[in-house]
Design an enzyme around this catalytic site. Sequence first.
Site, PDB file in Angstrom:
ATOM      1  N   GLU A 190       9.697   0.692  10.660  1.00 17.73           N
ATOM      2  CA  GLU A 190      10.725   1.725  10.455  1.00 17.73           C
ATOM      3  C   GLU A 190      10.002   3.064  10.572  1.00 17.73           C
ATOM      4  O   GLU A 190       9.253   3.450   9.672  1.00 17.73           O
ATOM      5  CB  GLU A 190      11.388   1.545   9.095  1.00 17.73           C
ATOM      6  CG  GLU A 190      12.152   0.236   9.036  1.00 17.73           C
ATOM      7  CD  GLU A 190      13.019   0.084   7.800  1.00 17.73           C
ATOM      8  OE1 GLU A 190      12.983   0.940   6.916  1.00 17.73           O
ATOM      9  OE2 GLU A 190      13.740  -0.923   7.740  1.00 17.73           O
ATOM     10  N   GLU A 248       9.419  15.451  15.696  1.00 17.79           N
ATOM     11  CA  GLU A 248       9.834  15.336  14.290  1.00 17.79           C
ATOM     12  C   GLU A 248       9.059  16.357  13.467  1.00 17.79           C
ATOM     13  O   GLU A 248       7.829  16.304  13.396  1.00 17.79           O
ATOM     14  CB  GLU A 248       9.527  13.914  13.795  1.00 17.79           C
ATOM     15  CG  GLU A 248      10.037  13.678  12.395  1.00 17.79           C
ATOM     16  CD  GLU A 248       9.749  12.268  11.891  1.00 17.79           C
ATOM     17  OE1 GLU A 248       8.637  11.762  12.133  1.00 17.79           O
ATOM     18  OE2 GLU A 248      10.640  11.679  11.259  1.00 17.79           O
ATOM     19  N   CYS A 305      13.390  10.492   6.911  1.00 16.27           N
ATOM     20  CA  CYS A 305      13.299   9.956   8.281  1.00 16.27           C
ATOM     21  C   CYS A 305      14.594  10.176   9.058  1.00 16.27           C
ATOM     22  O   CYS A 305      14.575  10.394  10.258  1.00 16.27           O
ATOM     23  CB  CYS A 305      12.941   8.482   8.241  1.00 16.27           C
ATOM     24  SG  CYS A 305      14.064   7.515   7.222  1.00 16.27           S
ATOM     25  N   LYS A 329       0.835  -1.202   0.000  1.00 11.14           N
ATOM     26  CA  LYS A 329       0.000   0.000   0.000  1.00 11.14           C
ATOM     27  C   LYS A 329       0.870   1.251   0.000  1.00 11.14           C
ATOM     28  O   LYS A 329       1.544   1.539   0.985  1.00 11.14           O
ATOM     29  CB  LYS A 329      -0.922   0.041   1.225  1.00 11.14           C
ATOM     30  CG  LYS A 329      -1.992   1.121   1.027  1.00 11.14           C
ATOM     31  CD  LYS A 329      -2.616   1.624   2.294  1.00 11.14           C
ATOM     32  CE  LYS A 329      -1.961   2.846   2.861  1.00 11.14           C
ATOM     33  NZ  LYS A 329      -1.939   4.041   2.009  1.00 11.14           N
TER      34      LYS A 329
HETATM   35  P1  NAD Z   1       2.259   8.014   7.998  1.00 15.02           P
HETATM   36  O1  NAD Z   1       2.549   7.185   9.169  1.00 15.02           O
HETATM   37  O2  NAD Z   1       1.201   9.033   8.091  1.00 15.02           O
HETATM   38  O3  NAD Z   1       1.852   7.091   6.753  1.00 15.02           O
HETATM   39  C1  NAD Z   1       2.653   6.018   6.345  1.00 15.02           C
HETATM   40  C2  NAD Z   1       1.783   4.987   5.658  1.00 15.02           C
HETATM   41  O4  NAD Z   1       0.912   4.412   6.635  1.00 15.02           O
HETATM   42  C3  NAD Z   1       0.887   5.553   4.570  1.00 15.02           C
HETATM   43  O5  NAD Z   1       0.804   4.636   3.501  1.00 15.02           O
HETATM   44  C4  NAD Z   1      -0.449   5.679   5.277  1.00 15.02           C
HETATM   45  O6  NAD Z   1      -1.544   5.644   4.401  1.00 15.02           O
HETATM   46  C5  NAD Z   1      -0.419   4.454   6.164  1.00 15.02           C
HETATM   47  N1  NAD Z   1      -1.324   4.522   7.312  1.00 15.02           N
HETATM   48  C6  NAD Z   1      -1.670   5.621   8.037  1.00 15.02           C
HETATM   49  N2  NAD Z   1      -2.525   5.275   9.024  1.00 15.02           N
HETATM   50  C7  NAD Z   1      -2.703   3.938   8.938  1.00 15.02           C
HETATM   51  C8  NAD Z   1      -3.479   3.000   9.669  1.00 15.02           C
HETATM   52  N3  NAD Z   1      -4.213   3.361  10.712  1.00 15.02           N
HETATM   53  N4  NAD Z   1      -3.418   1.689   9.309  1.00 15.02           N
HETATM   54  C9  NAD Z   1      -2.665   1.288   8.271  1.00 15.02           C
HETATM   55  N5  NAD Z   1      -1.924   2.145   7.520  1.00 15.02           N
HETATM   56  C10 NAD Z   1      -1.944   3.454   7.852  1.00 15.02           C
HETATM   57  O7  NAD Z   1       3.638   8.635   7.575  1.00 15.02           O
HETATM   58  P2  NAD Z   1       3.907   9.651   6.400  1.00 15.02           P
HETATM   59  O8  NAD Z   1       3.402  10.973   6.814  1.00 15.02           O
HETATM   60  O9  NAD Z   1       3.424   9.079   5.102  1.00 15.02           O
HETATM   61  O10 NAD Z   1       5.495   9.608   6.367  1.00 15.02           O
HETATM   62  C11 NAD Z   1       6.256  10.317   7.245  1.00 15.02           C
HETATM   63  C12 NAD Z   1       6.705   9.456   8.397  1.00 15.02           C
HETATM   64  O11 NAD Z   1       7.372   8.296   7.927  1.00 15.02           O
HETATM   65  C13 NAD Z   1       7.722  10.178   9.245  1.00 15.02           C
HETATM   66  O12 NAD Z   1       7.473   9.958  10.601  1.00 15.02           O
HETATM   67  C14 NAD Z   1       9.038   9.568   8.828  1.00 15.02           C
HETATM   68  O13 NAD Z   1      10.065   9.679   9.776  1.00 15.02           O
HETATM   69  C15 NAD Z   1       8.631   8.171   8.565  1.00 15.02           C
HETATM   70  N6  NAD Z   1       9.612   7.497   7.704  1.00 15.02           N
HETATM   71  C16 NAD Z   1      10.435   6.574   8.258  1.00 15.02           C
HETATM   72  C17 NAD Z   1      11.400   5.951   7.483  1.00 15.02           C
HETATM   73  C18 NAD Z   1      12.306   4.906   8.086  1.00 15.02           C
HETATM   74  O14 NAD Z   1      12.877   4.124   7.336  1.00 15.02           O
HETATM   75  N7  NAD Z   1      12.458   4.845   9.383  1.00 15.02           N
HETATM   76  C19 NAD Z   1      11.533   6.283   6.136  1.00 15.02           C
HETATM   77  C20 NAD Z   1      10.687   7.246   5.605  1.00 15.02           C
HETATM   78  C21 NAD Z   1       9.721   7.846   6.409  1.00 15.02           C
END
Ligand code: NAD
Length: 477
Positions: A246, A385, A282, A172
């Site tokens: 992650e 963050e 991230c 997804k």
């Molecule tokens: P997010 O957590 O809002 O969304 C990430 C994914 O999760 C999206 O596909 C979203 O649709 C899905 N999602 C959201 N709520 C959900 C739920 N209740 N159930 C299932 N899926 C759900 O994050 P974002 O805003 O898209 O990305 C930014 C975040 O990602 C930051 O916190 C960043 O640090 C983190 N990130 C981490 C890494 C890593 O490798 N550690 C890499 C890139 C980004």
Amino acid sequence: MPDYRNLIGGELVPAPRMMDTVNPATGEPWARIPASGAAEAAAAVEAAERAFPSWSALPALARAGYLRKVSEVFGEHAEELARLETRDNGRILRDTLKRDLPGMAYLWQIAAGQCLDAVRGDTVQLGPDALGLTRREPYGVAVCIIPWNSPISTFSAKAAYALAAGNTVVLKPAEQASASVLRLGELLAEVFPPGVLNIVSGLGEEVGDALVRHPGVGKVSLTGSTETGQAITRASADALKPMTFELGGKSPNIVFPDADLDAATLGVTVNSVYTGNAGQVCVAGSRILIHRSIWDEMLGRIERACAELVLGDPLDLATTMGPIVSAAQYERVTSYLELAEKEGARLVFGGRAGAEVVPDLPGGYWVAPTLYTSEDNGLRVCQEEIFGPVAVAIPFETDDEALTIANDSRYGLAAGVWTRDLGRAHRFVRDLRTGTVWVNTFRQMPPGLPFGGVKDSGYGHDAVLEYTREKAAIIKI
Ligand code: NAD
């Protein structure tokens, strides 16, 4: 406007509801993507369940052959995919084309080479008349949920290893930037047998939640925010699904006076928090810890390096910093500019947002590179963050103090240390409570090394063995 479709059971299918995806450099919708729900989630998981027996039964080398074909697709479609992703999420073309796509062709080759690791077990002589052995088995259907900041890279880091281990996959992408991954779905429909790889786009709380709860799912891997990791843990608690998380970060990037300050300046600016993704990374080194003896000099150096950044159309190869991904994320980042002022952080440069930052593209979501200073690591802008081109510099005097400040965070994703002192470098590698420590470099994540966090930055990492479980057998001779 182009319409993208889900990939379910080898077929490219639209969802009954579609939604717009917006170009963050202009603020204009430019394509439509499926707004999938529980029905599409169930169809994708069921297709993956049907494909699992024959995919997992393939000899490892046959699976490797499929993965090598994916590597070729990345090579053949690099320019198209890089441009798509840049238009969709604003990550500059310099990064998508020159860094991400070549890296992905390589990653799928590495994953192909690791198919054999996923079927290798141990034997243990338990005595003269008994033999113990282990075998590795895939989980079944792996659900992989990715964020918007580097969709193709995160797609690859999960799907390549999950498939190498013999799982089938439902992926997804994030609702803010799904187009490049949905286009990949069109290309990879020609590569994999039906149902081995499925892609469904939509909102996290709709299709993402339905996927995580589906009883046919054997493993969940999320790259996203800590809050989403917590929501997914709660949603799947009854089924006890194994997870890889992650998550977010607030990484310290620590500069000592004995460092090569030219390299350190690059390492805390262009290669860290003010990158092609405008700090939406991230591992962004959003806390820059600077020794007091080089405080003024480093602040001057950072300001001069940021003054050279070229903000503008991310599709232009001359651009070095792009926009914020969406209106919602723009609101979030700019709210921290207000908060920093309220909390008493001192503005060194930047602090501006909106059309005036890039007047040629007034509809885009622009935030200027911004640096604050603070004596107190407890401020919210030092602890939370921000996920934008905003950093806080914090002074320190001793190694112990630097370590204390660096570790004073709910997050533990990564850290940078800039020093020529070998003993100090090893001490910081040992004592920093993060998943990765970079010494005299930053933001390097080569395949072959684990990448993941500790504390609220998550647990586990995307690697082939993470997508397998071990079974034991004891054989009486
Ligand atoms: P997010 O957590 O809002 O969304 C990430 C994914 O999760 C999206 O596909 C979203 O649709 C899905 N999602 C959201 N709520 C959900 C739920 N209740 N159930 C299932 N899926 C759900 O994050 P974002 O805003 O898209 O990305 C930014 C975040 O990602 C930051 O916190 C960043 O640090 C983190 N990130 C981490 C890494 C890593 O490798 N550690 C890499 C890139 C980004």
